[in-house]
Design a protein around this motif. Structure first.
Motif, PDB file in Angstrom:
ATOM      1  N   UNK A 252       6.052   9.710  -6.605  1.00  0.00           N
ATOM      2  CA  UNK A 252       5.263  10.388  -5.579  1.00  0.00           C
ATOM      3  C   UNK A 252       5.981  10.658  -4.276  1.00  0.00           C
ATOM      4  N   UNK A 253       7.011   9.884  -3.948  1.00  0.00           N
ATOM      5  CA  UNK A 253       7.752  10.028  -2.688  1.00  0.00           C
ATOM      6  C   UNK A 253       6.790  10.148  -1.503  1.00  0.00           C
ATOM      7  N   UNK A 254       5.781   9.270  -1.468  1.00  0.00           N
ATOM      8  CA  UNK A 254       4.725   9.389  -0.468  1.00  0.00           C
ATOM      9  C   UNK A 254       5.152   9.014   0.945  1.00  0.00           C
ATOM     10  N   UNK A 255       6.138   8.147   1.112  1.00  0.00           N
ATOM     11  CA  UNK A 255       6.624   7.834   2.464  1.00  0.00           C
ATOM     12  C   UNK A 255       7.272   9.081   3.074  1.00  0.00           C
ATOM     13  N   UNK A 256       8.049   9.785   2.277  1.00  0.00           N
ATOM     14  CA  UNK A 256       8.667  11.046   2.709  1.00  0.00           C
ATOM     15  C   UNK A 256       7.585  12.057   3.079  1.00  0.00           C
ATOM     16  N   UNK A 257       6.582  12.198   2.230  1.00  0.00           N
ATOM     17  CA  UNK A 257       5.499  13.150   2.487  1.00  0.00           C
ATOM     18  C   UNK A 257       4.776  12.806   3.785  1.00  0.00           C
ATOM     19  N   UNK A 258       4.523  11.534   4.014  1.00  0.00           N
ATOM     20  CA  UNK A 258       3.847  11.108   5.243  1.00  0.00           C
ATOM     21  C   UNK A 258       4.678  11.497   6.467  1.00  0.00           C
TER      22      UNK A 258
ATOM     23  N   UNK B 199       5.082   3.727  12.944  1.00  0.00           N
ATOM     24  CA  UNK B 199       4.164   4.241  13.952  1.00  0.00           C
ATOM     25  C   UNK B 199       2.738   3.797  13.671  1.00  0.00           C
ATOM     26  N   UNK B 200       2.297   3.978  12.413  1.00  0.00           N
ATOM     27  CA  UNK B 200       0.886   3.717  12.094  1.00  0.00           C
ATOM     28  C   UNK B 200       0.666   2.656  11.022  1.00  0.00           C
ATOM     29  N   UNK B 201       1.736   2.216  10.349  1.00  0.00           N
ATOM     30  CA  UNK B 201       1.594   1.199   9.310  1.00  0.00           C
ATOM     31  C   UNK B 201       1.296   1.753   7.927  1.00  0.00           C
ATOM     32  N   UNK B 202       1.230   3.079   7.768  1.00  0.00           N
ATOM     33  CA  UNK B 202       0.994   3.678   6.443  1.00  0.00           C
ATOM     34  C   UNK B 202       2.044   3.166   5.470  1.00  0.00           C
ATOM     35  N   UNK B 203       1.616   2.720   4.312  1.00  0.00           N
ATOM     36  CA  UNK B 203       2.543   2.263   3.281  1.00  0.00           C
ATOM     37  C   UNK B 203       2.640   3.329   2.202  1.00  0.00           C
ATOM     38  N   UNK B 204       3.878   3.784   1.966  1.00  0.00           N
ATOM     39  CA  UNK B 204       4.114   4.813   0.969  1.00  0.00           C
ATOM     40  C   UNK B 204       5.300   4.449   0.104  1.00  0.00           C
ATOM     41  N   UNK B 205       5.355   5.050  -1.069  1.00  0.00           N
ATOM     42  CA  UNK B 205       6.458   4.784  -1.992  1.00  0.00           C
ATOM     43  C   UNK B 205       7.708   5.536  -1.547  1.00  0.00           C
ATOM     44  N   UNK B 206       8.862   4.986  -1.904  1.00  0.00           N
ATOM     45  CA  UNK B 206      10.140   5.550  -1.472  1.00  0.00           C
ATOM     46  C   UNK B 206      10.553   6.734  -2.338  1.00  0.00           C
TER      47      UNK B 206
END
Length: 108
Positions: A69-75, A57-64
């Protein structure tokens, strides 16, 4: 990695019913191109990641989810309407819908 404008649910081998993803319309057309190459949240905090996912949707890059951090999940779970993310791992071409918990593959 090739760019795709549409995604579809990846059929599950042996499943009798193909599930539907109700979030495919969220993906940006054309796809958003993020400027960074790394987990935005890990880079900000000095953490590390295993693999990267990019919000469709927005291009945010997060870790899997295999990263601390599981940042993609958090996003996906804190930003409404950002349920779809694709892998940035070279040689792989899939996406994931966090809301419907479904693998996606490029349409066509």
């Amino acid at each position: 990695m090739s760019e795709h404008h549409a995604w579809q649910v990846a059929p599950v081998p042996g499943a009798s019913v193909r599930p539907d993803c109700t979030h495919l319309g969220e993906a940006a057309h054309p796809p958003v191109k993020a400027a960074r190459r790394g987990c935005e949240d890990c880079l900000r905090t000095g953490s590390s990641w295993v693999h990267l996912l990019e919000c469709l949707v927005c291009g945010h890059q997060g870790c899997d989810d295999s990263s601390p951090g599981k940042h993609a999940y958090a996003h996906a779970h804190t930003v409404p309407g950002h349920d779809l993310a694709r892998t940035l791992k070279r040689g792989e071409d899939w996406a994931w819908c966090y809301a419907d918990e479904l693998f996606l593959r490029p349409a066509g």
